[in-house]
Design a protein around this motif. Sequence first.
Motif, mmCIF file in Angstrom:
data_model
loop_
_atom_site.group_PDB
_atom_site.id
_atom_site.type_symbol
_atom_site.label_atom_id
_atom_site.label_comp_id
_atom_site.label_asym_id
_atom_site.label_seq_id
_atom_site.Cartn_x
_atom_site.Cartn_y
_atom_site.Cartn_z
ATOM 1 N N GLY A 131 0.729 -1.236 0.131
ATOM 2 C CA GLY A 131 -0.202 0.019 0.057
ATOM 3 C C GLY A 131 0.888 1.204 0.021
ATOM 4 N N ALA A 132 0.218 2.239 -0.551
ATOM 5 C CA ALA A 132 1.080 3.492 -0.734
ATOM 6 C C ALA A 132 0.099 4.759 -0.392
ATOM 7 N N GLY A 133 -0.873 4.628 0.548
ATOM 8 C CA GLY A 133 -1.881 5.650 0.853
ATOM 9 C C GLY A 133 -1.292 6.412 2.098
ATOM 10 N N GLY A 134 -2.177 7.119 2.731
ATOM 11 C CA GLY A 134 -1.692 7.855 3.975
ATOM 12 C C GLY A 134 -1.051 7.197 5.049
ATOM 13 N N ALA A 135 -1.562 6.135 5.264
ATOM 14 C CA ALA A 135 -1.109 5.061 6.531
ATOM 15 C C ALA A 135 0.259 4.547 6.087
ATOM 16 N N ALA A 136 0.524 4.075 4.921
ATOM 17 C CA ALA A 136 1.615 3.595 4.518
ATOM 18 C C ALA A 136 2.680 4.705 4.471
ATOM 19 N N ALA A 154 4.979 -1.943 -2.129
ATOM 20 C CA ALA A 154 4.219 -2.089 -3.332
ATOM 21 C C ALA A 154 2.881 -1.596 -3.465
ATOM 22 N N ASN A 155 2.335 -1.211 -4.649
ATOM 23 C CA ASN A 155 1.133 -0.506 -4.550
ATOM 24 C C ASN A 155 0.664 -0.773 -6.066
ATOM 25 N N ARG A 156 -0.760 -0.861 -6.065
ATOM 26 C CA ARG A 156 -1.532 -0.887 -7.513
ATOM 27 C C ARG A 156 -1.128 0.085 -8.356
ATOM 28 N N LYS A 157 -1.336 1.250 -7.841
ATOM 29 C CA LYS A 157 -0.869 2.615 -8.654
ATOM 30 C C LYS A 157 0.603 2.531 -8.194
ATOM 31 N N GLU A 159 3.074 4.694 -9.013
ATOM 32 C CA GLU A 159 3.700 5.822 -8.834
ATOM 33 C C GLU A 159 3.551 6.335 -7.502
ATOM 34 N N LYS A 160 2.494 6.111 -6.821
ATOM 35 C CA LYS A 160 2.092 6.558 -5.397
ATOM 36 C C LYS A 160 3.504 5.605 -4.544
ATOM 37 N N ALA A 161 3.944 4.598 -4.973
ATOM 38 C CA ALA A 161 4.827 3.778 -4.285
ATOM 39 C C ALA A 161 6.158 4.428 -4.300
ATOM 40 N N ASP A 224 -0.969 -5.843 10.305
ATOM 41 C CA ASP A 224 -2.054 -5.168 9.545
ATOM 42 C C ASP A 224 -2.527 -3.861 10.383
ATOM 43 N N VAL A 225 -2.761 -2.927 9.430
ATOM 44 C CA VAL A 225 -3.129 -1.677 9.930
ATOM 45 C C VAL A 225 -4.908 -1.788 10.281
ATOM 46 N N ILE A 226 -5.228 -2.752 9.599
ATOM 47 C CA ILE A 226 -6.864 -2.644 9.845
ATOM 48 C C ILE A 226 -7.262 -3.098 11.129
ATOM 49 N N ASP A 247 -1.958 -6.708 15.103
ATOM 50 C CA ASP A 247 -3.401 -6.201 14.446
ATOM 51 C C ASP A 247 -3.333 -4.734 14.621
ATOM 52 N N GLY A 248 -4.384 -4.161 13.955
ATOM 53 C CA GLY A 248 -4.703 -2.808 13.769
ATOM 54 C C GLY A 248 -5.055 -2.027 15.071
ATOM 55 N N LEU A 249 -5.474 -2.870 16.031
ATOM 56 C CA LEU A 249 -5.944 -2.207 17.495
ATOM 57 C C LEU A 249 -4.722 -1.672 18.122
ATOM 58 N N ASN A 254 -2.081 2.620 20.761
ATOM 59 C CA ASN A 254 -0.774 3.580 20.645
ATOM 60 C C ASN A 254 -0.789 5.164 20.093
ATOM 61 N N GLN A 255 -1.586 5.187 19.136
ATOM 62 C CA GLN A 255 -1.877 6.581 18.475
ATOM 63 C C GLN A 255 -2.760 7.502 19.740
ATOM 64 N N GLY A 256 -3.565 6.593 20.479
ATOM 65 C CA GLY A 256 -4.314 7.352 21.701
ATOM 66 C C GLY A 256 -3.463 7.551 22.750
HETATM 67 P P1 NDP Z 1 -5.728 5.556 1.670
HETATM 68 O O1 NDP Z 1 -7.089 5.426 0.720
HETATM 69 O O2 NDP Z 1 -4.853 6.554 1.607
HETATM 70 O O3 NDP Z 1 -4.799 4.396 0.885
HETATM 71 C C1 NDP Z 1 -5.619 3.083 0.586
HETATM 72 C C2 NDP Z 1 -4.322 2.158 -0.060
HETATM 73 O O4 NDP Z 1 -5.153 0.916 0.012
HETATM 74 C C3 NDP Z 1 -3.813 2.534 -1.220
HETATM 75 O O5 NDP Z 1 -2.554 2.164 -1.267
HETATM 76 C C4 NDP Z 1 -4.587 1.771 -2.337
HETATM 77 O O6 NDP Z 1 -4.017 1.329 -3.352
HETATM 78 C C5 NDP Z 1 -5.114 0.534 -1.428
HETATM 79 N N1 NDP Z 1 -5.985 -0.239 -1.986
HETATM 80 C C6 NDP Z 1 -7.222 -0.216 -1.512
HETATM 81 N N2 NDP Z 1 -7.899 -1.116 -2.224
HETATM 82 C C7 NDP Z 1 -7.175 -1.964 -2.871
HETATM 83 C C8 NDP Z 1 -7.295 -3.130 -3.588
HETATM 84 N N3 NDP Z 1 -8.526 -3.604 -3.977
HETATM 85 N N4 NDP Z 1 -6.007 -3.747 -4.298
HETATM 86 C C9 NDP Z 1 -4.775 -3.167 -3.996
HETATM 87 N N5 NDP Z 1 -4.610 -2.051 -3.232
HETATM 88 C C10 NDP Z 1 -5.897 -1.524 -2.622
HETATM 89 O O7 NDP Z 1 -6.033 5.114 2.913
HETATM 90 P P2 NDP Z 1 -5.127 5.148 4.578
HETATM 91 O O8 NDP Z 1 -3.777 4.986 4.078
HETATM 92 O O9 NDP Z 1 -5.514 6.576 4.959
HETATM 93 O O10 NDP Z 1 -5.727 4.127 5.181
HETATM 94 C C11 NDP Z 1 -5.428 2.573 4.886
HETATM 95 C C12 NDP Z 1 -6.045 1.774 6.041
HETATM 96 O O11 NDP Z 1 -5.355 2.147 7.345
HETATM 97 C C13 NDP Z 1 -7.530 2.043 6.159
HETATM 98 O O12 NDP Z 1 -8.386 0.644 6.182
HETATM 99 C C14 NDP Z 1 -7.616 2.559 7.614
HETATM 100 O O13 NDP Z 1 -8.874 2.072 8.442
HETATM 101 C C15 NDP Z 1 -6.342 2.023 7.981
HETATM 102 N N6 NDP Z 1 -5.928 3.098 9.258
HETATM 103 C C16 NDP Z 1 -5.671 2.268 10.491
HETATM 104 C C17 NDP Z 1 -5.114 3.022 11.601
HETATM 105 C C18 NDP Z 1 -4.975 2.454 12.669
HETATM 106 O O14 NDP Z 1 -4.732 3.309 13.793
HETATM 107 N N7 NDP Z 1 -5.180 1.098 13.035
HETATM 108 C C19 NDP Z 1 -4.604 4.467 11.407
HETATM 109 C C20 NDP Z 1 -4.810 5.128 9.874
HETATM 110 C C21 NDP Z 1 -5.331 4.218 8.967
HETATM 111 P P3 NDP Z 1 -4.130 2.651 -4.684
HETATM 112 O O15 NDP Z 1 -3.149 3.532 -4.303
HETATM 113 O O16 NDP Z 1 -3.435 1.674 -5.991
HETATM 114 O O17 NDP Z 1 -5.510 2.914 -4.936
#
Ligand code: NDP
Length: 285
Positions: A131-136, A154-157, A159-161, A224-226, A247-249, A254-256
């Motif tokens: 993943g390469a979103g905000g959490a990653a 590793a990311n689907r898109k 360029e974000k990775a 896992d962050v979930i 796990d994500g809990l 810890n964030q709290g």
């Molecule tokens: P973003 O929307 O910024 O990023 C989502 C990421 O997931 C992207 O890399 C996206 O890929 C990827 N993704 C989503 N669906 C798929 C799929 N079907 N196949 C492949 N890749 C996929 O979200 P955040 O980074 O903000 O959050 C991600 C997760 O982290 C959330 O579920 C959130 O609940 C969890 N989280 C948990 C926290 C905790 O304290 N436990 C704190 C913050 C977040 P692409 O870029 O290619 O779209």
Amino acid sequence: MTNRNFRAILTGSFSSPCADNPTVAMMEAAYAHDGIDARYINCEVTADNLEAAVKGALAMGWIGFNCSLPHKVAVMAHLDEIAEAAKIIGAVNCVRIRDKRLIGDNTDGKGFLASLRTVTDPAGKKVLLLGAGGAARAIAVELGLSGAKSMTIANRKPEKAEAIADLIRKNTECGAEAVAWTGDIRVPEGVDIVINATSIGLGDKDALPPIELTSLTEKMIVADVIPNPPMTRLLTEAKSRGCTTLDGLGMLVNQGLIGAELWFGRKLSAAVMERTLENIFGATD
Ligand code: NDP
């Protein structure tokens, strides 16, 4: 008559949508347990109201607030100071208010790291980050600053990775490479820590990030962050192969803890926070 104080300390969160964010339950349980006369107000704040909400918090004497989606980047324009790691990450999710000054920090990666440190020291480790979103991004920066040896993102898109890999190479000593995530990814040889930082698995216990499960070996830590459900399919599969799982809990708790330390200068009860979240989300195993 004894002096009474009917004015609680105010903290809270600005996000939209906010109704499914359980942080308020976790924080208020800890405030009550630890004898802190404070409230945590979970506020629905849309993007066009962020500035007014920040000014409102300042006007009402709040001591701090969290920012979640969609405000983590936009809030930076309203702050007086930003912590170094949050600057590198380019996002703020925790603000403290001191002497009418707003100071931004990012606890996403720090919360993850505190959870990771309960099982290993990241220094010198090889990481596969999915993943390469905000959490990653936040996790990658904190791992890099903590001395991780190398990471593959590793990311689907792709360029974000690549953007995160570039950020890590420029700001830390950690080696970083990006790969396009197509099909089931094989965990590269020598990886110590595998992290799912995608949203795959959120609210769906059967969803599995595309990964070759046979490449998970018992020496690995799989995180896992979930947060919901905490025991994701990835963690179940990893556990059955002898991996250490996180796990994500743990990240959420810890964030709290880190946020409360920034606001109150003291540690709250982690056990109370964990129990509260487990009651909400169900047991972790
Ligand atoms: P973003 O929307 O910024 O990023 C989502 C990421 O997931 C992207 O890399 C996206 O890929 C990827 N993704 C989503 N669906 C798929 C799929 N079907 N196949 C492949 N890749 C996929 O979200 P955040 O980074 O903000 O959050 C991600 C997760 O982290 C959330 O579920 C959130 O609940 C969890 N989280 C948990 C926290 C905790 O304290 N436990 C704190 C913050 C977040 P692409 O870029 O290619 O779209």
